[in-house]
Design a protein around this motif. Structure first.
Motif, PDB file in Angstrom:
ATOM      1  N   ARG A  88      52.809  52.418  33.572  1.00 50.37           N
ATOM      2  CA  ARG A  88      51.523  52.221  33.987  1.00 50.37           C
ATOM      3  C   ARG A  88      50.480  52.152  33.009  1.00 50.37           C
ATOM      4  N   LEU A  89      50.690  52.764  31.759  1.00 49.83           N
ATOM      5  CA  LEU A  89      49.595  52.665  30.803  1.00 49.83           C
ATOM      6  C   LEU A  89      49.941  51.309  30.096  1.00 49.83           C
ATOM      7  N   VAL A  90      51.165  51.091  30.100  1.00 46.07           N
ATOM      8  CA  VAL A  90      51.514  49.793  29.433  1.00 46.07           C
ATOM      9  C   VAL A  90      51.005  48.653  30.071  1.00 46.07           C
ATOM     10  N   GLU A  91      50.922  48.593  31.447  1.00 50.61           N
ATOM     11  CA  GLU A  91      50.555  47.460  32.225  1.00 50.61           C
ATOM     12  C   GLU A  91      49.150  47.767  32.278  1.00 50.61           C
ATOM     13  N   GLU A  92      48.273  48.714  32.101  1.00 50.68           N
ATOM     14  CA  GLU A  92      46.932  48.888  32.078  1.00 50.68           C
ATOM     15  C   GLU A  92      46.523  48.045  30.601  1.00 50.68           C
ATOM     16  N   TYR A  93      47.236  48.426  29.519  1.00 45.95           N
ATOM     17  CA  TYR A  93      46.986  47.739  28.315  1.00 45.95           C
ATOM     18  C   TYR A  93      47.211  46.169  28.410  1.00 45.95           C
ATOM     19  N   ARG A  94      48.211  45.980  28.874  1.00 49.84           N
ATOM     20  CA  ARG A  94      48.524  44.384  29.169  1.00 49.84           C
ATOM     21  C   ARG A  94      47.371  43.713  29.955  1.00 49.84           C
ATOM     22  N   ARG A  95      47.020  44.232  30.833  1.00 53.17           N
ATOM     23  CA  ARG A  95      45.807  43.478  31.626  1.00 53.17           C
ATOM     24  C   ARG A  95      44.630  43.752  30.890  1.00 53.17           C
ATOM     25  N   SER A  96      44.245  44.424  30.300  1.00 55.76           N
ATOM     26  CA  SER A  96      43.202  44.747  29.552  1.00 55.76           C
ATOM     27  C   SER A  96      43.051  43.580  28.283  1.00 55.76           C
ATOM     28  N   LEU A  97      44.565  43.571  27.614  1.00 57.71           N
ATOM     29  CA  LEU A  97      44.502  42.584  26.508  1.00 57.71           C
ATOM     30  C   LEU A  97      44.126  41.088  27.361  1.00 57.71           C
ATOM     31  N   ILE A  98      44.850  40.923  28.020  1.00 55.69           N
ATOM     32  CA  ILE A  98      45.054  39.422  28.674  1.00 55.69           C
ATOM     33  C   ILE A  98      43.235  39.152  28.933  1.00 55.69           C
ATOM     34  N   ARG A  99      42.978  40.198  29.694  1.00 56.88           N
ATOM     35  CA  ARG A  99      41.266  40.036  30.498  1.00 56.88           C
ATOM     36  C   ARG A  99      40.435  39.817  29.036  1.00 56.88           C
ATOM     37  N   HIS A 100      40.768  40.504  27.909  1.00 57.74           N
ATOM     38  CA  HIS A 100      39.825  40.424  26.731  1.00 57.74           C
ATOM     39  C   HIS A 100      40.003  38.922  26.322  1.00 57.74           C
ATOM     40  N   ARG A 101      41.436  38.443  26.063  1.00 59.62           N
ATOM     41  CA  ARG A 101      41.420  37.164  25.467  1.00 59.62           C
ATOM     42  C   ARG A 101      40.967  36.184  26.337  1.00 59.62           C
ATOM     43  N   TYR A 102      41.126  36.293  27.858  1.00 57.65           N
ATOM     44  CA  TYR A 102      40.501  35.180  28.635  1.00 57.65           C
ATOM     45  C   TYR A 102      39.033  35.206  28.595  1.00 57.65           C
ATOM     46  N   GLN A 103      38.340  36.177  28.680  1.00 63.17           N
ATOM     47  CA  GLN A 103      36.881  36.393  28.353  1.00 63.17           C
ATOM     48  C   GLN A 103      36.365  35.795  27.258  1.00 63.17           C
ATOM     49  N   LYS A 104      36.958  35.990  26.247  1.00 64.11           N
ATOM     50  CA  LYS A 104      36.932  35.465  24.776  1.00 64.11           C
ATOM     51  C   LYS A 104      36.845  33.711  25.053  1.00 64.11           C
ATOM     52  N   TYR A 105      37.856  33.267  25.750  1.00 61.18           N
ATOM     53  CA  TYR A 105      38.118  32.069  25.797  1.00 61.18           C
ATOM     54  C   TYR A 105      36.912  31.351  26.749  1.00 61.18           C
ATOM     55  N   LEU A 106      36.611  31.931  27.852  1.00 61.74           N
ATOM     56  CA  LEU A 106      35.414  31.594  28.658  1.00 61.74           C
ATOM     57  C   LEU A 106      34.196  31.515  27.942  1.00 61.74           C
ATOM     58  N   ILE A 107      33.880  32.523  27.033  1.00 62.85           N
ATOM     59  CA  ILE A 107      32.624  32.520  26.372  1.00 62.85           C
ATOM     60  C   ILE A 107      32.504  31.553  25.432  1.00 62.85           C
ATOM     61  N   GLU A 108      33.558  31.258  24.641  1.00 53.48           N
ATOM     62  CA  GLU A 108      33.665  30.183  23.630  1.00 53.48           C
ATOM     63  C   GLU A 108      33.591  28.870  24.231  1.00 53.48           C
ATOM     64  N   SER A 109      34.217  28.447  25.496  1.00 55.05           N
ATOM     65  CA  SER A 109      34.312  27.278  26.075  1.00 55.05           C
ATOM     66  C   SER A 109      33.106  27.035  26.864  1.00 55.05           C
ATOM     67  N   ASN A 110      32.419  27.931  27.401  1.00 54.38           N
ATOM     68  CA  ASN A 110      31.381  27.718  28.197  1.00 54.38           C
ATOM     69  C   ASN A 110      29.921  28.099  27.543  1.00 54.38           C
ATOM     70  N   LEU A 111      29.629  29.199  27.192  1.00 56.10           N
ATOM     71  CA  LEU A 111      28.431  29.524  26.516  1.00 56.10           C
ATOM     72  C   LEU A 111      28.013  28.936  25.381  1.00 56.10           C
ATOM     73  N   SER A 112      29.041  28.922  24.546  1.00 51.58           N
ATOM     74  CA  SER A 112      28.780  28.307  23.171  1.00 51.58           C
ATOM     75  C   SER A 112      28.291  26.766  23.279  1.00 51.58           C
ATOM     76  N   SER A 113      28.758  26.225  24.368  1.00 55.20           N
ATOM     77  CA  SER A 113      28.608  24.876  24.293  1.00 55.20           C
ATOM     78  C   SER A 113      27.281  24.580  24.939  1.00 55.20           C
ATOM     79  N   ARG A 114      26.823  25.497  25.658  1.00 58.98           N
ATOM     80  CA  ARG A 114      25.381  25.264  26.293  1.00 58.98           C
ATOM     81  C   ARG A 114      24.180  25.455  25.374  1.00 58.98           C
ATOM     82  N   ILE A 115      24.733  26.311  24.170  1.00 64.39           N
ATOM     83  CA  ILE A 115      23.526  26.351  23.345  1.00 64.39           C
ATOM     84  C   ILE A 115      22.965  25.272  22.537  1.00 64.39           C
TER      85      ILE A 115
END
Length: 286
Positions: A88-115
């Protein structure tokens, strides 16, 4: 133990220089059912590291890996595996890691280009108290030259000049003789960063910058020449071009909380609408 480990690592490093078949992973060390391959050790060693330093890094990594395995085995024997909890802990960490990486991708590909550039300028002008310097900045030219280099006397007379002919002569000289040639008339650099390369002590840096526009010294091997064209003291507002990256980060951080919240809410609403999310409202006694 140390001699054995060093021997194993040296053999591994020696073999690393030889070609091997694709997919071949030589086991370097084994602890019970756990194995560490030579390839895994090689990956932690930066390119260009000397043989001596590579050996030290490898030995340290292997020793830490062995200790981690041993501690894990002791823990399993004493508190049990508790596979469900661990999974359960491993799965939670895995989801958290994937979520963090995707959020970083979204921010870089969306917010950065808007500025836009004008947006950054406006933010900078309205928030100058956020961009106060905590270091002294300079623009200029720095040379580290062997003391025996031919033509050094001429360069000593020229390095203070911004004339095109002088700069051309300095560049040609530096290509042949300079150990360091840093031209930064067009950008701001931390003065301490340059001073770290010069064998000189300046106790009152701000006072020195206000009364000197050069640093010139030498030791038994090298001559150090620094021409200071402009300076800005700590406590002043950072120039826009120097603060550019910080401005962008602050603007993104200001927007990303709302952006990510809206993104997640849209995902949730869309999933419910499409029937992807099913709520079970039945009670246990029903």
């Amino acid at each position: 133990m140390r001699q054995t480990l060093v021997f194993i690592l040296m053999v591994g490093m020696w073999n690393a220089c030889k070609p091997e078949a694709a997919g071949n992973t030589d086991v370097l060390v084994t602890v019970d059912k756990y194995s560490l391959t030579r390839n895994e050790v090689e990956q932690i060693i930066p390119r260009g590291t000397s043989s001596a330093d590579s050996l030290l890094l490898a030995e340290s990594f292997v020793r830490k890996w062995i200790k981690d395995v041993l501690v894990c085995e002791v823990a399993e024997r004493n508190i049990g595996r508790k596979d469900e909890e661990v999974n359960r802990l491993v799965e939670e960490y895995r989801r958290s890691l994937i979520r963090h990486r995707y959020q970083k991708y979204l921010i870089e590909s969306n917010l950065s280009s808007r500025i836009q550039e004008q947006d950054k300028i406006s933010y900078y002008e309205a928030n100058q108290d956020k961009f106060l310097l905590d270091k002294n900045l300079i623009k200029g030219l720095f040379l580290k030259v062997p003391a025996s280099a031919p033509g050094l006397d001429k360069i000593r007379r020229q390095y203070r000049s911004r004339e095109p002919d002088a700069l051309e002569a300095i560049e040609k000289f530096s290509m042949q003789h300079a150990v360091i040639y840093d031209y930064f008339y067009d950008r701001w650099i931390d003065f301490d960063e340059i001073l770290a390369k010069i064998p000189v002590q300046i106790p009152h840096v701000a006072r020195y910058l206000q009364s000197h526009n050069t640093v010139e010294t030498s030791d038994s091997l090298y001559c150090y020449l620094l021409n200071i064209d402009e300076y800005l003291l700590a406590g002043n507002v950072a120039p826009y071009d120097y603060a550019d990256r910080q401005i962008r980060e602050l603007m993104i951080n200001k927007q990303k909380v709302t952006f990510l919240k809206d993104f997640e809410e849209d995902l949730y609403t869309d999933a419910v609408r499409k029937g992807k999310v099913i709520f079970n409202n039945k009670r246990k006694n029903d």
